[in-house]
Design an enzyme around this catalytic site. Structure first.
Site, mmCIF file in Angstrom:
data_model
loop_
_atom_site.group_PDB
_atom_site.id
_atom_site.type_symbol
_atom_site.label_atom_id
_atom_site.label_comp_id
_atom_site.label_asym_id
_atom_site.label_seq_id
_atom_site.Cartn_x
_atom_site.Cartn_y
_atom_site.Cartn_z
ATOM 1 N N ARG A 16 -13.931 31.775 5.992
ATOM 2 C CA ARG A 16 -14.043 30.318 6.176
ATOM 3 C C ARG A 16 -13.794 29.886 7.621
ATOM 4 N NH1 ARG A 16 -15.732 31.822 2.479
ATOM 5 N NH2 ARG A 16 -15.290 31.397 0.311
ATOM 6 N N SER A 24 -12.227 23.350 -2.520
ATOM 7 C CA SER A 24 -10.892 23.914 -2.279
ATOM 8 C C SER A 24 -10.298 23.307 -1.015
ATOM 9 C CB SER A 24 -10.984 25.433 -2.123
ATOM 10 O OG SER A 24 -11.352 25.999 -3.353
ATOM 11 N N GLU A 55 -8.219 24.292 4.350
ATOM 12 C CA GLU A 55 -9.592 24.734 4.646
ATOM 13 C C GLU A 55 -10.427 23.523 5.076
ATOM 14 O OE1 GLU A 55 -11.482 27.133 1.553
ATOM 15 O OE2 GLU A 55 -13.365 26.065 1.898
HETATM 16 C C1 LIG Z 1 -17.325 20.578 -5.544
HETATM 17 C C2 LIG Z 1 -17.255 21.397 -4.272
HETATM 18 C C3 LIG Z 1 -17.356 22.777 -4.354
HETATM 19 C C4 LIG Z 1 -17.287 23.543 -3.177
HETATM 20 N N1 LIG Z 1 -17.408 24.899 -3.283
HETATM 21 C C5 LIG Z 1 -17.359 25.662 -2.171
HETATM 22 C C6 LIG Z 1 -17.500 27.077 -2.245
HETATM 23 O O1 LIG Z 1 -17.691 27.650 -3.299
HETATM 24 N N2 LIG Z 1 -17.428 27.790 -1.100
HETATM 25 C C7 LIG Z 1 -17.237 27.199 0.103
HETATM 26 O O2 LIG Z 1 -17.199 27.900 1.127
HETATM 27 N N3 LIG Z 1 -17.109 25.867 0.209
HETATM 28 C C8 LIG Z 1 -17.165 25.081 -0.881
HETATM 29 N N4 LIG Z 1 -17.036 23.724 -0.778
HETATM 30 C C9 LIG Z 1 -16.774 23.113 0.536
HETATM 31 C C10 LIG Z 1 -18.034 22.720 1.315
HETATM 32 O O3 LIG Z 1 -19.117 22.428 0.440
HETATM 33 C C11 LIG Z 1 -18.445 23.813 2.312
HETATM 34 O O4 LIG Z 1 -17.432 24.047 3.262
HETATM 35 C C12 LIG Z 1 -19.725 23.437 3.055
HETATM 36 O O5 LIG Z 1 -20.136 24.536 3.826
HETATM 37 C C13 LIG Z 1 -19.571 22.227 3.960
HETATM 38 O O6 LIG Z 1 -20.872 21.827 4.358
HETATM 39 P P1 LIG Z 1 -21.161 20.320 4.802
HETATM 40 O O7 LIG Z 1 -22.553 20.259 5.254
HETATM 41 O O8 LIG Z 1 -20.778 19.383 3.720
HETATM 42 O O9 LIG Z 1 -20.165 20.211 6.025
HETATM 43 P P2 LIG Z 1 -19.295 18.951 6.437
HETATM 44 O O10 LIG Z 1 -18.222 18.729 5.412
HETATM 45 O O11 LIG Z 1 -20.165 17.825 6.761
HETATM 46 O O12 LIG Z 1 -18.597 19.540 7.745
HETATM 47 C C14 LIG Z 1 -17.649 20.590 7.645
HETATM 48 C C15 LIG Z 1 -17.292 21.055 9.055
HETATM 49 O O13 LIG Z 1 -18.430 21.647 9.647
HETATM 50 C C16 LIG Z 1 -18.787 20.950 10.851
HETATM 51 N N5 LIG Z 1 -20.251 20.929 10.922
HETATM 52 C C17 LIG Z 1 -21.114 20.370 10.047
HETATM 53 N N6 LIG Z 1 -22.372 20.590 10.443
HETATM 54 C C18 LIG Z 1 -22.301 21.302 11.595
HETATM 55 C C19 LIG Z 1 -23.270 21.823 12.495
HETATM 56 N N7 LIG Z 1 -24.586 21.678 12.281
HETATM 57 N N8 LIG Z 1 -22.842 22.512 13.581
HETATM 58 C C20 LIG Z 1 -21.515 22.688 13.812
HETATM 59 N N9 LIG Z 1 -20.544 22.191 13.008
HETATM 60 C C21 LIG Z 1 -20.945 21.512 11.901
HETATM 61 C C22 LIG Z 1 -18.187 19.565 10.694
HETATM 62 O O14 LIG Z 1 -17.966 18.944 11.954
HETATM 63 C C23 LIG Z 1 -16.890 19.895 9.974
HETATM 64 O O15 LIG Z 1 -15.926 20.381 10.881
HETATM 65 C C24 LIG Z 1 -17.109 22.913 -1.929
HETATM 66 C C25 LIG Z 1 -17.026 21.514 -1.856
HETATM 67 C C26 LIG Z 1 -17.100 20.770 -3.010
HETATM 68 C C27 LIG Z 1 -17.030 19.265 -2.910
#
Ligand SMILES: Cc1cc2nc3c(=O)[nH]c(=O)nc-3n(C[C@H](O)[C@H](O)[C@H](O)COP(=O)(O)OP(=O)(O)OC[C@H]3O[C@@H](n4cnc5c(N)ncnc54)[C@H](O)[C@@H]3O)c2cc1C
Length: 301
Positions: A174, A223, A293
């Protein structure tokens, strides 16, 4: 407010909002306003937007906001929203898929499956974008994003694109180390060939398993804490008797102890306080300091 009425961004084609509530763009449904909120009309437009910012304007990239707590006072800078802005996905050659940062992980999983490619089925249930998955090295069920990444593109705050070799990134659980003020705009995934029916069945079973274990229909950020080495944050939180613990409108999920739910009225402060309470109690009772996380951004009201 649209780009035409936000001074300073006349050269961009995408949408610029001023004072956009971030609660509309995070899965916890909390977060105060962003000074500017930009959805690029493609890659070149993104470069133009970055070039039109003052060099000291803070920048926050957001995909689907599914791992992000934006505080109630909002973000006094520019939010770059990739979802619907950088959304190209294409197959290359026999085993490669190119996806821009704003492509939802679920779309990448479905697309590759349709093309008879496998390796990213685990992404079907991750409610984020490719950019967020790259930044977080998102993973599930033994799969991790960077396992199949063979090329990435980044942009810096001068709007310059770079393609550092994937081996130059320090990738961990992560966590991915990226140079300051550089963000992901796209990636190529090299996958293996497989039977679409088998891939589809795997996606279905992973989604079913996720649905039975996690409160996927509730407002959360998945998480909240990283799993400590050889243990699970959820197990520790449950062992500390914190399932169901609440603060304001935020509560520790009774289904999965590592999830915090916005029960409808939570503020970002409620959620952050609950996170602090969990950390303190787990430390006091079990001697383990949990490490969040989720990413925090913005200021308190
Ligand atoms: C119900 C649920 C289940 C989930 N299950 C999992 C799972 O199984 N495994 C897991 O790993 N995660 C899980 N997550 C967490 C989340 O979905 C992941 O971490 C996902 O990768 C975040 O993507 P996002 O586009 O929503 O990022 P955001 O939440 O929008 O951003 C997260 C971080 O990444 C940065 N970021 C976003 N886009 C970019 C970019 N293009 N370049 C550089 N930095 C960037 C942001 O600034 C921030 O620091 C879950 C979340 C929920 C709500």
């Amino acid at each position: 407010m649209t780009r035409q009425s936000v001074p300073g961004f006349e050269t961009v084609r995408g949408v610029v909002h001023a004072n956009e509530p971030m609660s509309r763009h995070t899965s916890w449904r909390v977060g105060g306003p962003a000074r500017y909120f930009f959805i690029p009309a493609g890659r070149e437009d993104l470069a133009r937007f970055l070039q039109s910012l003052e060099t000291d304007t803070p920048i926050l990239w957001v995909g689907l906001g599914s791992n992000l707590l934006v505080r109630d006072g909002g973000f006094d800078g520019a939010v770059i929203a990739t979802h619907r802005g950088l959304s190209k996905i294409e197959r290359y050659g026999e085993r490669e898929v190119f996806a821009q940062a704003g492509v939802p992980c679920a779309r990448l999983a479905r697309f590759t499956n349709r093309h008879g490619l496998c390796g990213v089925e685990f992404m079907a249930g991750i409610p984020g974008t490719v950019g967020g998955a790259l930044a977080m090295n998102a993973g599930a069920f033994g799969g991790e994003t960077w396992q199949s990444v063979t090329q990435v593109e980044l942009v810096n705050r001068r709007g310059e694109f770079t393609h550092p070799p994937v081996e130059s990134f320090a990738v961990a659980y992560r966590e991915v180390t990226v140079a300051d003020d550089h963000w992901f705009t796209s990636a190529r995934f090299t996958l293996s060939c497989g039977d679409p029916d088998v891939g589809q069945a795997r996606i279905r079973s992973l989604l079913t398993e996720r649905g039975s274990r996690q409160p996927v229909q509730r407002a959360s950020a998945g998480s909240v804490f990283r799993n400590p080495p050889d243990d699970h944050a959820a197990r520790l939180i449950e062992a500390a008797g914190l399932k169901g613990l609440r603060h304001g409108g935020a509560a520790v999920s009774s289904q999965h102890a590592n999830f915090i739910i916005n029960e409808g009225t939570a503020s970002a402060r409620d959620i952050e306080t609950l996170i602090e309470m969990i950390r303190e109690r787990v430390m006091d009772l079990l001697g383990v300091m949990l490490d969040p996380e989720v990413r925090f951004s913005g200021v308190d009201r």
